[in-house]
Enzyme design. Structure first.
Site, PDB file in Angstrom:
ATOM      1  N   ARG A  34       0.781  -1.235  -0.096  1.00  0.00           N
ATOM      2  CA  ARG A  34      -0.030   0.016   0.078  1.00  0.00           C
ATOM      3  C   ARG A  34       0.923   1.475   0.039  1.00  0.00           C
ATOM      4  O   ARG A  34       0.461   2.402  -0.324  1.00  0.00           O
ATOM      5  CB  ARG A  34      -1.010   0.075   1.137  1.00  0.00           C
ATOM      6  CG  ARG A  34      -1.977  -1.007   1.043  1.00  0.00           C
ATOM      7  CD  ARG A  34      -2.965  -1.032   2.085  1.00  0.00           C
ATOM      8  NE  ARG A  34      -4.364  -1.820   1.510  1.00  0.00           N
ATOM      9  CZ  ARG A  34      -5.170  -2.042   2.368  1.00  0.00           C
ATOM     10  NH1 ARG A  34      -5.052  -2.021   3.816  1.00  0.00           N
ATOM     11  NH2 ARG A  34      -6.287  -2.669   2.052  1.00  0.00           N
ATOM     12  N   LYS A 209     -19.157 -15.244   4.144  1.00  0.00           N
ATOM     13  CA  LYS A 209     -20.518 -15.004   4.738  1.00  0.00           C
ATOM     14  C   LYS A 209     -21.640 -14.518   3.550  1.00  0.00           C
ATOM     15  O   LYS A 209     -21.116 -13.489   2.768  1.00  0.00           O
ATOM     16  CB  LYS A 209     -20.763 -13.954   5.583  1.00  0.00           C
ATOM     17  CG  LYS A 209     -20.637 -14.794   7.192  1.00  0.00           C
ATOM     18  CD  LYS A 209     -20.016 -13.503   8.033  1.00  0.00           C
ATOM     19  CE  LYS A 209     -21.245 -13.414   9.122  1.00  0.00           C
ATOM     20  NZ  LYS A 209     -20.756 -12.275  10.215  1.00  0.00           N
ATOM     21  N   GLY A 360      -9.847  -8.456  -0.031  1.00  0.00           N
ATOM     22  CA  GLY A 360      -8.475  -8.588   0.613  1.00  0.00           C
ATOM     23  C   GLY A 360      -8.048 -10.085   0.610  1.00  0.00           C
ATOM     24  O   GLY A 360      -6.979 -10.428   0.155  1.00  0.00           O
ATOM     25  N   GLY A 383     -13.223  -3.938   0.793  1.00  0.00           N
ATOM     26  CA  GLY A 383     -14.697  -3.133   0.948  1.00  0.00           C
ATOM     27  C   GLY A 383     -14.919  -2.133  -0.280  1.00  0.00           C
ATOM     28  O   GLY A 383     -16.024  -2.131  -0.693  1.00  0.00           O
TER      29      GLY A 383
HETATM   30  P1  ADP Z   1     -12.530 -11.441   0.575  1.00  0.00           P
HETATM   31  O1  ADP Z   1     -11.570 -10.642   1.696  1.00  0.00           O
HETATM   32  O2  ADP Z   1     -11.969 -11.721  -0.593  1.00  0.00           O
HETATM   33  O3  ADP Z   1     -13.813 -10.664   0.378  1.00  0.00           O
HETATM   34  P2  ADP Z   1     -13.897 -13.119   2.412  1.00  0.00           P
HETATM   35  O4  ADP Z   1     -13.241 -12.352   3.478  1.00  0.00           O
HETATM   36  O5  ADP Z   1     -15.497 -12.961   2.129  1.00  0.00           O
HETATM   37  O6  ADP Z   1     -13.008 -12.681   1.200  1.00  0.00           O
HETATM   38  O7  ADP Z   1     -13.675 -14.650   2.752  1.00  0.00           O
HETATM   39  C1  ADP Z   1     -12.431 -15.058   2.741  1.00  0.00           C
HETATM   40  C2  ADP Z   1     -12.539 -16.452   3.582  1.00  0.00           C
HETATM   41  O8  ADP Z   1     -13.558 -17.251   3.292  1.00  0.00           O
HETATM   42  C3  ADP Z   1     -11.045 -17.200   3.757  1.00  0.00           C
HETATM   43  O9  ADP Z   1     -10.642 -16.973   5.055  1.00  0.00           O
HETATM   44  C4  ADP Z   1     -11.433 -18.529   3.491  1.00  0.00           C
HETATM   45  O10 ADP Z   1     -10.882 -19.565   4.418  1.00  0.00           O
HETATM   46  C5  ADP Z   1     -13.138 -18.455   3.909  1.00  0.00           C
HETATM   47  N1  ADP Z   1     -13.739 -19.666   3.175  1.00  0.00           N
HETATM   48  C6  ADP Z   1     -13.906 -20.184   1.899  1.00  0.00           C
HETATM   49  N2  ADP Z   1     -14.564 -21.254   1.676  1.00  0.00           N
HETATM   50  C7  ADP Z   1     -14.792 -21.780   2.677  1.00  0.00           C
HETATM   51  C8  ADP Z   1     -15.357 -22.941   3.373  1.00  0.00           C
HETATM   52  N3  ADP Z   1     -15.874 -23.616   2.655  1.00  0.00           N
HETATM   53  N4  ADP Z   1     -15.442 -22.927   4.775  1.00  0.00           N
HETATM   54  C9  ADP Z   1     -15.145 -21.813   5.676  1.00  0.00           C
HETATM   55  N5  ADP Z   1     -14.531 -20.832   5.285  1.00  0.00           N
HETATM   56  C10 ADP Z   1     -14.389 -20.524   3.887  1.00  0.00           C
HETATM   57 MG    MG Z   2     -11.751 -10.919   3.851  1.00  0.00          MG
END
Ligand code: ADP
Ligand code: MG
Length: 403
Positions: A34, A209, A360, A383
């Site tokens: 960053r 989620k 992220g 975000g």
């Molecule tokens: P980003 O930061 O790219 O927006 P998120 O924060 O929404 O992504 O999600 C990332 C997390 O989701 C990771 O820590 C990953 O381990 C978790 N994840 C992905 N698939 C599963 C699963 N099947 N069960 C539990 N956690 C999961």
């Molecule tokens: Mg995340």
């Protein structure tokens, strides 16, 4: 949009809102990406003879509990950023411990043309996150011009991201976006407004989620030709459609949303057709792959299975525009990387397609697996990139700059 390129700033005090929210461990910077990303704007202003005042938040500061507040301030001290920035710029960076008051004013007034100063963490101020008017006015009063280059914070209307440019705009002073924000906006526009000649538009959504991403899902089913859903999020959809999901995580209060979303998408949503499952999250002793979308009792889904990968690859290979947010499995663990790696590979093999990553963990995944350079754009704002899609290209910290 007015950019830093258009500013006349010789001899002027230019406040620059950067995103220096870097990961720290015991006071050491673990990833300086960053800081590196902010260099083009800073160097440009220095070369134009501006007096550059940089500001950013770093982590969170709890202002409700005094003991926690002190602890947070210690943990999220900006001093290491000033040191690293100075190395990267090859010039001194004056670090100002004060975030308002006389010390801050004196330090700003003492700056000479081409000098660079970094202010302590903006969140040391309670009013920062509330966009407190008196705080924004005090900061704005020290500035002749403002540059917004904190893409990762542009979705927040705080004193440093919104209040300052609002005041300066009202006074007819120069405000602009920086080179990083310009690059992000130009890239993200291409996944917000997608014309027919850039279709099919495929999105991959994973992560943990559903509730975090409701608005993004809604928007993407409107905008895309296909939405591939993986990650833990998929189990809420799976359950809503009546499949057995064993012990997989899901959100009971999102089942109705998932069902209606699936129906409205009218065939656009692609869900996993098989899963890699484990009998325990932390210490699995039994890992297997299911035959279909049903997960047996006593097991939880950890990654998408090989048939799902095949299905995903088929859709990805047709894409002319692609947006990816959220790993499709628990990519932090070697046993469950296959799905996410396969998605990386399929995206990397696309020719003449625009491929963009927001989020992220997704950005960390492509970096970890060595595919970062294969993507057209990897957003620095988790975000913010999602909100850009949610709000059809609008973010408060960018809109306030105006045209
Ligand atoms: P980003 O930061 O790219 O927006 P998120 O924060 O929404 O992504 O999600 C990332 C997390 O989701 C990771 O820590 C990953 O381990 C978790 N994840 C992905 N698939 C599963 C699963 N099947 N069960 C539990 N956690 C999961
Ligand atoms: Mg995340």
């Amino acid at each position: 949009m007015k950019t830093v390129r258009d500013l006349n700033v010789h001899g002027l005090v230019v406040f620059v809102r950067c995103d220096f929210n870097v990961p720290l461990k015991d006071g050491a910077i673990r990833d300086d990406n960053r800081i590196v990303a902010a260099l083009p704007t800073i160097k440009d202003l220095v070369s134009k003879g501006a007096r550059v005042v940089l500001m950013s938040h770093l982590g969170k500061v709890d202002h409700k509990d005094p003991a926690k507040c002190e602890q947070d301030k210690k943990k999220n001290n900006m001093a290491p950023v000033a040191r690293r920035l100075s190395e990267l710029l090859g010039q001194d960076v004056i670090f100002c411990e004060a975030t308002r008051g006389e010390v801050l004013a004196n330090t700003v007034h003492a700056l000479k043309d081409g000098e660079v100063m970094l202010m302590q963490n903006t969140r040391y101020e309670k009013g920062e996150s509330k966009n407190d008017a008196s705080l924004a006015s005090e900061w704005a009063a020290l500035a002749d011009a403002f540059v917004m280059d904190a893409f990762g914070s542009a979705h927040r209307a705080h004193a440093s991201t919104y209040g300052i440019p609002e005041v300066l705009n009202g006074q007819g002073k120069q405000v602009a976006i920086g080179y990083l924000v310009e690059k992000e906006v130009n890239a993200l526009k291409r996944v917000v407004d997608v014309h027919d000649d850039a279709r099919p538009y495929v999105a991959i959504l994973g992560g943990f989620k559903v509730s975090d991403k409701i608005k993004v899902i809604e928007r993407l089913i409107e905008k895309c030709d296909k939405v591939l859903i993986g990650g833990a999020m998929a189990y809420t959809f799976s359950k809503a459609l009546g499949h057995n999901i064993g012990n997989s995580p899901y959100e009971a209060d999102q089942l109705d949303f998932a069902r209606s979303c699936y129906e409205r998408a009218n065939g656009k949503i692609v869900l996993p057709v098989d899963c890699v499952v484990a009998n325990n999250f932390d210490n699995p002793t039994d890992i297997r792959t299911t035959e279909d979308s049903n997960i047996p009792d006593g097991y939880m889904g950890m990654d998408v299975g090989p048939k799902t990968v095949e299905l995903y690859v088929q859709e990805i290979s047709k894409a002319k525009t692609l947006f990816w947010n959220g790993p499709v499995g628990v990519f932090e663990r070697e046993e469950f990387v296959a799905g996410t790696v396969a998605v990386c590979k399929a995206c990397a093999e696309l020719k003449d397609a625009f491929t963009c990553i927001g989020g992220g963990d997704s950005a960390a995944a492509v970096k970890q697996f060595g595919y970062k350079d294969n993507f057209s754009h990897v957003s620095t704002g988790g975000g913010a990139s999602l909100e850009m899609i949610e709000n059809d290209g609008h973010l408060p910290g960018i809109d306030v700059i105006g045209d």
